[in-house]
Scaffold this active site. Structure first.
Site, PDB file in Angstrom:
ATOM      1  NE  ARG A 147      -7.005   2.625   1.780  1.00 39.47           N
ATOM      2  CZ  ARG A 147      -7.076   2.686   3.112  1.00 39.47           C
ATOM      3  NH1 ARG A 147      -6.444   3.649   3.757  1.00 39.47           N
ATOM      4  NH2 ARG A 147      -7.781   1.814   3.795  1.00 39.47           N
ATOM      5  CE1 TYR A 159      -5.962   1.434   8.594  1.00 36.45           C
ATOM      6  CE2 TYR A 159      -5.035   1.153   6.398  1.00 36.45           C
ATOM      7  CZ  TYR A 159      -5.697   1.933   7.333  1.00 36.45           C
ATOM      8  OH  TYR A 159      -6.100   3.196   7.001  1.00 36.45           O
ATOM      9  CG  ASP A 210      -2.661   3.376   4.651  1.00 34.60           C
ATOM     10  OD1 ASP A 210      -1.446   3.498   4.944  1.00 34.60           O
ATOM     11  OD2 ASP A 210      -3.572   3.759   5.405  1.00 34.60           O
ATOM     12  CG  HIS A 212      -2.110   1.976   8.871  1.00 31.18           C
ATOM     13  ND1 HIS A 212      -2.228   1.710  10.208  1.00 31.18           N
ATOM     14  CD2 HIS A 212      -2.950   3.006   8.624  1.00 31.18           C
ATOM     15  CE1 HIS A 212      -3.100   2.521  10.765  1.00 31.18           C
ATOM     16  NE2 HIS A 212      -3.557   3.331   9.818  1.00 31.18           N
ATOM     17  CD  GLU A 236      -2.579   6.671   3.360  1.00 26.11           C
ATOM     18  OE1 GLU A 236      -3.045   6.861   4.499  1.00 26.11           O
ATOM     19  OE2 GLU A 236      -3.290   6.434   2.363  1.00 26.11           O
ATOM     20  CD  GLU A 262      -3.446   8.339   8.242  1.00 22.46           C
ATOM     21  OE1 GLU A 262      -3.980   7.572   9.063  1.00 22.46           O
ATOM     22  OE2 GLU A 262      -3.700   8.318   7.038  1.00 22.46           O
ATOM     23  NE  ARG A 283      -2.741   9.867   3.864  1.00 23.44           N
ATOM     24  CZ  ARG A 283      -4.065   9.910   3.722  1.00 23.44           C
ATOM     25  NH1 ARG A 283      -4.614  10.553   2.702  1.00 23.44           N
ATOM     26  NH2 ARG A 283      -4.850   9.325   4.606  1.00 23.44           N
ATOM     27  CD  GLU A 339      -8.529   8.380   3.645  1.00 24.29           C
ATOM     28  OE1 GLU A 339      -8.530   7.186   3.942  1.00 24.29           O
ATOM     29  OE2 GLU A 339      -7.860   9.240   4.276  1.00 24.29           O
ATOM     30  CD1 TRP A 402      -3.410  -1.943  14.267  1.00 23.10           C
ATOM     31  CD2 TRP A 402      -3.899   0.209  13.924  1.00 23.10           C
ATOM     32  NE1 TRP A 402      -4.608  -1.891  13.598  1.00 23.10           N
ATOM     33  CE2 TRP A 402      -4.934  -0.567  13.369  1.00 23.10           C
ATOM     34  CE3 TRP A 402      -3.988   1.594  13.807  1.00 23.10           C
ATOM     35  CZ2 TRP A 402      -6.037  -0.013  12.714  1.00 23.10           C
ATOM     36  CZ3 TRP A 402      -5.085   2.149  13.177  1.00 23.10           C
ATOM     37  CH2 TRP A 402      -6.089   1.348  12.627  1.00 23.10           C
TER      38      TRP A 402
END
Length: 402
Positions: A147, A159, A210, A212, A236, A262, A283, A339, A402
């Site tokens: 990643r 991030y 990612d 995010h 992601e 996630e 995830r 991960e 975020w």
């Protein structure tokens, strides 16, 4: 095998963890991970004040019944705090039941479906060049997937990128920790980062990134199209996940594989996204997804629709929670990628895992239970230190994801 006690141990060996300990009247002990980054005490209270007193005397071998009791027995269901608390209890029960039988948890789940678990690390840098140097070093270590994140030019924080020379850790003791975000700058920058990665390092490995939750669905589709020539393994969390139908827009605009979940905590959070084939990888980690009992059902549903796993494995999941992830990774038919971010050195003074990470792959051994020892005396030397994840504001001061 009756439950004699349910205790919560919150400690901060390098970062904060919430661990649940279940002991039975025949001397067995099982541990589970309920860490919820920045909300550890909320999970601890949920377990200690509301669940633990009701489980004393219960038959610890009835894992499914206890899961249903914790979930369906509460009028206020779901959500990250509730599901992390249930997960910690569930993991501890699987751990002690496997120990009672003298076998690893993955044997109770049906045994191995593969010889090793492919893992990916985080490669980062304050510049593209620094990120690529980090990525090249990881490839030299034997990793087969990476990643890659880098500082967005003109944006003071990013991030996935450490501040200064420290190891990256998103949670901060500065409250509130406010970061600044510029979506336009990110849209301009990311295709260049990914292009540079492939130009410099080639195509002999899987490449991940990612987003995010920073893009709208249409922006995510635009970005996915720009990344298609570079054979991404996945993009992601490109857009916030509250609205599962938003991924229909993303799917209609790009063939770039999408990995999300996630921040989802139950099958109800992802049912539409799975059954409509709006995503490619799910995830949800064991720690936040209601434990092994619930997540194996989510992954079974995903398998029916051709969706593979990509369980979150950041450092805000303890080595116990990671071991629970790995138990599923080894046994499910639809494994995709795992991960593995790693931990501060102090973490290993409290947790001793028996899983192995070598050459970019993870293997498990025959240690009974989840295969992670927890040193309670060492944990007591690392009292809880409050930390919280940052918040994001745009340049004009408006709040952002975020």
């Amino acid at each position: 095998m009756r439950i004699e006690s349910v205790d919560v141990l919150v400690c901060s060996p390098g970062r904060a963890f919430c661990t649940v300990r279940i002991a039975t009247d025949d001397g067995l002990v099982g541990y589970g991970d309920g860490t919820l980054n920045g909300r550890e005490l909320a999970v601890a209270s949920y377990v200690a004040d509301h669940v633990a007193p009701t489980l004393v005397g219960a038959d610890a071998s009835r894992i499914n019944d206890i899961w249903q009791y914790c979930y369906r027995g509460a009028y206020w269901r779901r959500g990250p705090v509730t599901m992390s608390a249930i997960s910690a209890i569930d993991q501890a029960l699987w751990d002690l039941n496997a120990k009672a039988l003298g076998v690893p948890v993955h044997r109770l789940l049906g045994g191995r479906a593969r010889d090793f678990i492919t893992a990916y690390p985080h490669c980062t840098g304050h510049t593209v060049e620094a990120a690529l140097t980090d990525a090249a070093a990881r490839l030299a270590e034997g990793y087969r997937a990476l990643r890659v994140q880098a500082q967005v030019p003109g944006v003071p924080t990013a991030y996935g990128v450490a501040r200064g020379d420290e190891e990256y850790e998103p949670a901060s003791s500065v409250l509130p920790d406010v970061e600044e975000w510029d979506t336009g700058a990110y849209l301009d920058f990311l295709p260049e980062l990914i292009r540079a990665t492939r130009d410099e390092l080639g195509y002999g490995f899987e490449l991940l990134h990612d987003g995010h939750h920073r893009l709208s669905p249409s922006q995510a589709g635009w970005m996915g199209r720009r990344l298609e020539p570079y054979r991404m393994f996945w993009l992601e969390d490109p857009t916030p996940e509250e609205d599962q139908r938003a991924f229909a827009t993303v799917r209609s605009l790009t063939s770039c594989p999408i990995a999300v979940g996630e921040v989802w905590n139950s099958v109800h959070d992802c049912q539409h996204a799975i059954t409509e084939r709006l995503i490619d990888y799910i995830r949800i980690p064991v720690t936040h997804g209601g434990g092994l009992t619930h997540l194996r059902q989510i992954l079974a549903l995903a398998d029916v629709y051709g969706i593979r796993s990509g369980l979150q494995g950041a450092s805000d999941i303890s080595p116990i929670g990671q071991a629970a992830n790995f138990a599923l990774d080894w046994t499910i038919p639809n494994f995709g990628m795992q991960e593995y971010m790693g931990y501060p050195e102090d973490t290993w003074r409290v947790f001793t895992p028996h899983y192995r990470l070598e050459g970019g792959v993870i293997t498990l051994d025959g240690t009974p239970g989840l295969g992670v020892e927890f040193d309670e005396e060492a944990a007591a030397r690392y009292p809880y230190e409050p930390r919280s994840l940052p918040v994001n504001r745009l340049r004009d001061g408006g709040m952002y994801d975020w």
